[in-house]
Write an enzyme that holds these catalytic residues in place. Structure first.
Site: not given
Ligand code: AMP
Ligand code: TRP
Length: 332
Positions: A196, A199, A113
């Site tokens: 992966k 969301k 992030k």
């Protein structure tokens, strides 16, 4: 005899997808009878990324409703919203002093992030694993069912709990263990089997949302990336087919070797079309229940309020134990 305790949490950020279902939610429901269970909607975690207020509000219900639609029984299982139990943030603050800067800096999720601009990343994202540790130890949880991406955070939780026990005395906190299934713990993106299913994916082609309608599911699976060649085989050199076979196997309860045999000599198109049927059928009853719950938010809210009261009764005893041992003057 009391049952071992389980706690897990899901963030109300973005669309729930098949990875959340297979890596987490489905297992919560399947194993509920074995454990004493606590499942929370971790809204304080979600806000570490900016959230639209209306979306956060709705997604908080969405996660709670997904727990219920998957079959968690609210009479047996404590379902609650993290921010309804302020002990989480209070213990999170205390645990900050039992965790090192260097440990948090090494977290893969933080590094991902923080990307190329680590100086500008929010302190909340950096500190997020400490709050997660508090979520877990407040319930004396023995096991934490999660997907593979949370393994490192669980290791950190164990290190923090051991450090607390070393400094404040054995038995202060229960040291939890991860429960990560062999299959389904890392469902990959349909658009890129090297990443992966997520969301926060940049394209909806990456995931099957738990609310996708049958046409959308069929379309996304038709468009799913495949490997070179035409064999339907589970192996390292076939990451896309390995992922699709895993989804097929888990949703239809069919062992992978049996699927490989069934599709021998057949092309990808037939396999994908059958897989779409399996996904549509498996999600059907879940989606029907989800729609019912969605139309009655008061029902869900009553469950969440009752859950918070039960959760707080447990969490407050652990917070008290820690504060007493540390020398805090307690208000009562
Ligand atoms: P999150 O979406 O990050 O709040 O994750 C909720 C739960 O779903 C956690 O237990 C994750 O480990 C799990 N999870 C998230 N993405 C995947 C995925 N692609 N495959 C399997 N499990 C996942
Ligand atoms: N960090 C988890 C995720 O991103 C969510 C989470 C927060 C969690 N607190 C938790 C998971 C406690 C298990 C237990 O998926």
């Amino acid at each position: 005899m009391s049952k071992p305790r389980v706690l897990s949490g899901i963030q109300p950020s973005g669309n729930l997808h098949l990875g959340n279902y297979l890596g987490a939610i489905k297992n919560f429901a399947a194993n509920q009878a074995q454990f004493e269970n606590y499942f929370c909607v971790v809204d304080h975690h979600a806000i570490t990324n900016p959230q639209d207020p209306k979306a956060l509000y709705q997604q908080t219900f969405d996660v709670a409703n997904a727990y219920l639609a998957a079959g968690l029984d609210p009479k047996e299982v404590t379902i609650f919203i993290q921010s309804h139990v302020p002990e989480h943030t209070e213990l999170g603050w205390i645990l900050n002093s039992f965790c090192y800067f260097g440990e948090l800096r090494r977290m893969t999720q933080f590094k991902d992030k923080a990307g190329k601009h680590p100086e500008e990343v929010g302190v909340g994202i950096f500190d997020y694993p400490v709050l997660m540790a508090a979520d877990i130890v407040l319930y004396d949880a023995n096991f934490v069912p999660v997907g593979e991406d949370q393994r490192q955070h669980l290791e950190l939780t164990r290190d923090i709990a051991n450090r607390v026990n070393y400094r404040l005395g054995e038995g202060t906190l229960v040291v939890p263990e991860p429960l990560i299934k062999k299959e389904g713990a890392r469902i990959m993106g349909l658009d890129d089997p090297a990443k992966k299913m997520s969301k926060s994916a940049t394209t909806p082609r990456n995931y099957i949302a738990l609310t996708d309608d049958p046409d959308t599911i069929r379309q996304k699976l038709r468009a799913a990336v495949t490997d070179s060649g035409s064999e339907i085989r589970f192996s390292e050199d076939k990451p896309a087919l390995t992922n699709l076979l895993t989804i097929y196997s888990l949703l239809s309860d069919t062992p992978i070797p049996m699927l490989e045999e069934r599709y021998q000599g057949q092309g990808y198109a037939q396999f994908k079309s059958d897989l779409a049927d399996v996904v549509v059928e498996a999600l059907g009853p879940f989606q029907t229940r989800l729609r019912e719950l969605d139309s009655n938010p008061d029902y869900t809210l009553a469950i969440l309020r009752d859950g918070a009261a039960r959760a707080q009764a447990q969490a407050s005893t652990v917070l008290r134990r820690v504060k007493e041992r540390m020398g805090y003057v307690l208000p009562s």
